[in-house]
Design an enzyme around this catalytic site. Structure first.
Site, PDB file in Angstrom:
ATOM      1  N   LYS A 150      33.979  44.638  42.728  1.00 36.49           N
ATOM      2  CA  LYS A 150      34.874  44.506  43.883  1.00 36.49           C
ATOM      3  C   LYS A 150      35.879  43.371  43.781  1.00 36.49           C
ATOM      4  O   LYS A 150      35.594  42.304  43.259  1.00 36.49           O
ATOM      5  CB  LYS A 150      34.053  44.289  45.159  1.00 36.49           C
ATOM      6  CG  LYS A 150      33.219  45.487  45.514  1.00 36.49           C
ATOM      7  CD  LYS A 150      34.021  46.537  46.234  1.00 36.49           C
ATOM      8  CE  LYS A 150      33.884  46.287  47.695  1.00 36.49           C
ATOM      9  NZ  LYS A 150      34.514  47.156  48.556  1.00 36.49           N
ATOM     10  N   GLU A 183      42.942  41.094  55.324  1.00 34.85           N
ATOM     11  CA  GLU A 183      42.081  41.651  56.376  1.00 34.85           C
ATOM     12  C   GLU A 183      41.891  40.644  57.513  1.00 34.85           C
ATOM     13  O   GLU A 183      41.895  40.999  58.688  1.00 34.85           O
ATOM     14  CB  GLU A 183      40.717  42.043  55.796  1.00 34.85           C
ATOM     15  CG  GLU A 183      40.790  43.264  54.895  1.00 34.85           C
ATOM     16  CD  GLU A 183      39.506  43.490  54.113  1.00 34.85           C
ATOM     17  OE1 GLU A 183      38.412  43.287  54.669  1.00 34.85           O
ATOM     18  OE2 GLU A 183      39.598  43.871  52.937  1.00 34.85           O
ATOM     19  N   SER A 202      32.382  40.712  45.882  1.00 31.68           N
ATOM     20  CA  SER A 202      31.255  41.098  46.728  1.00 31.68           C
ATOM     21  C   SER A 202      30.005  40.426  46.175  1.00 31.68           C
ATOM     22  O   SER A 202      29.905  40.187  44.977  1.00 31.68           O
ATOM     23  CB  SER A 202      31.112  42.619  46.692  1.00 31.68           C
ATOM     24  OG  SER A 202      29.779  42.991  46.946  1.00 31.68           O
TER      25      SER A 202
END
Ligand code: ARG
Length: 463
Positions: free
Chosen positions: A283, A290, A277
């Site tokens: 992260k 996704e 991130s």
């Protein structure tokens, strides 16, 4: 813009209208198929004496020159051309003169485009099948390494019964095998040649469609000329098969995303298939999975767009049909990209066996096995089910798991409990006893692995 079809009109089309009408931006990618089709057409015309052998020779050499110039980058596609078919023919005529003008005898762009798209997709489907094979192989490697790895199996996303991770993964291998079989099947129907159907009604020339089809590797020729130029069933069938593959990849993605979360922590994706991130330093996101899940929607969308485009079209060709290509090409590109990233992502995924086992220890996923134990002691299943449920409720109250109860505690629920119950409800027993065909036992996973590998090796194709 002067057009090759100028005659009835002066061929001058408004620039904006020309850009709107032109398909070379997206059909330019079929230049190889277009040229190959034209070489076979020239050979057929010469065979039937419609053009001379010298003319066919000139045409073939001209076309080969165009092909190598496009491939080497010497010749750029002209984005003002109406489509790839016009571009190649115009370029050929510019290069060889009058003989080039004879190439379009006894054919039309309507059968030509139908031919090119079939040939293009035929090649792409081969690529896609081999990418799916690589993914199945990656799945088998992980399944082999995890044929004894215990984790909870879920229904309603609630822990249900213990299974092995190998068994879970092999479910996807089975789905993908069916996907290959669907693609092989669609490919068979697609491999019939439309060339020679001409504009819509066939031709007055004495052509040999079978010869031309054989030259191009088709199994047969389409037997109704209206059908030959109007049929886009193959785009629908492939679009549906592609959508099914994407749906499978999307479900798998969803699981990988869940498994990668701290809440599950069942797997860790290799750094190469995750991103960080820009603000949260901790992260590690499963972006690839996704994206695959996200892109599934556009592949479905392309299928719906094509079905809708076709539903109101009178026979035969209508310009609406030019829309078939962007949709199916986008689906091809999307699926290939997804498969290319998916196989190595699965292969390099780290499996956190301890976390899986720990999760399997909670959630009373051996409650069915406790009921089955009582059945073996002589109780009808429904009664055994009820007792087992009461034991679970007792455990929840006491903050314990089934395996932690003493025999005395168990006997309060049924006299049929004996010391061998603990062995019967151990996670290892729950898994190893599920030896029914297709069950989760190690032997069953091994049988599934050999079945899948045999299917992949089979000369006859899948199924
Ligand atoms: N670019 C057209 C298509 O993709 C080729 C066929 C054009 N035929 C015609 N009669 N305008 O569909």
């Amino acid at each position: 813009m002067a057009k090759m079809w100028a005659g009835r009109t002066d061929g001058a089309v408004d620039q904006v209208a020309n850009d709107f009408n032109s398909s070379i931006r997206f059909d330019g990618r079929m230049y190889r198929q277009d040229i190959k089709g034209s070489v076979a057409h020239a050979a057929m015309l010469a065979l039937k004496g419609i053009i001379t052998a010298d003319e066919a020779d000139l045409i073939t050499k001209g076309l080969e020159g165009i092909l190598s110039d496009i491939e080497s980058g010497k010749l750029a596609l002209d984005m003002n051309a109406e489509d790839i078919h016009m571009f190649v023919e115009e370029e050929l005529t510019a290069r060889i003169g009058d003989a080039g003008k004879k190439l379009h005898t006894a054919r039309s762009r309507n059968d030509q485009v139908a031919l090119d798209v079939r040939m293009y997709l035929r090649d792409e489907v081969e690529d896609i099948i081999s990418l799916i094979r690589s993914l199945i192989e990656a799945i088998c490697l992980q399944a082999e390494a995890n044929k004894g790895t215990i984790l909870p199996g879920y229904t309603h996303l609630q822990r249900a019964q213990p299974i092995t991770f190998g068994h879970h993964l092999m479910a996807y291998a089975m789905m993908l095998l069916r996907d290959i079989s669907r693609l092989e099947d669609a490919k068979k129907r697609m491999n019939s040649s439309p060339i020679g159907c001409c504009a819509l009604a066939g031709t007055t020339y004495d052509t040999d469609r079978d010869f031309e089809a054989a030259q191009l590797g088709f199994d047969s020729v389409i037997l109704n000329s209206l059908d030959g130029v109007s049929d886009r069933d193959f785009c629908i069938e492939l679009g549906a098969a592609f959508s099914t593959v994407m749906m499978h990849l999307s479900r798998f993605s969803e699981e990988i995303i869940l498994w990668s979360s701290w809440e599950f922590a069942f797997v860790e994706l290799d750094d190469a298939y995750t991103t960080g991130s820009s603000i949260m330093p901790q992260k590690k996101n499963s972006d690839m999975a996704e994206l695959v899940r996200g892109k599934t929607g556009r592949v479905y969308g392309n299928l719906m767009a094509t079905l809708t485009m076709l539903k109101g079209l009178p026979l035969a060709y209508n310009k609406d049909m030019q829309e078939d290509k962007e949709a199916i090409f986008d689906s091809v590109d999307t699926l290939k990209m997804c498969l290319k990233v998916f196989a190595p992502m699965v292969e390099t995924m780290k499996v956190k066996k301890d976390n899986m086992y720990r999760a399997a220890q909670g959630g009373f996923i051996n409650a069915t096995d406790m009921a089955d134990y009582l059945v073996r002691q002589g109780l009808p299943f429904r009664s055994a089910y009820k007792i087992s449920g009461q034991v679970v409720a007792y455990c929840i109250e006491k903050g314990k798991v089934l395996d932690e109860l003493t025999l005395d505690e168990l006997k309060k629920f049924s006299e049929l409990f004996d010391s061998d119950v603990f062995e019967a409800i151990s996670l290892e027993t729950c898994v190893s006893k599920r030896i029914s065909k297709g069950g989760t036992s190690v032997e069953s996973v091994e049988a599934q692995l050999s079945y899948v590998k045999e299917q992949l090796k089979s000369e006859k194709g899948i199924y």
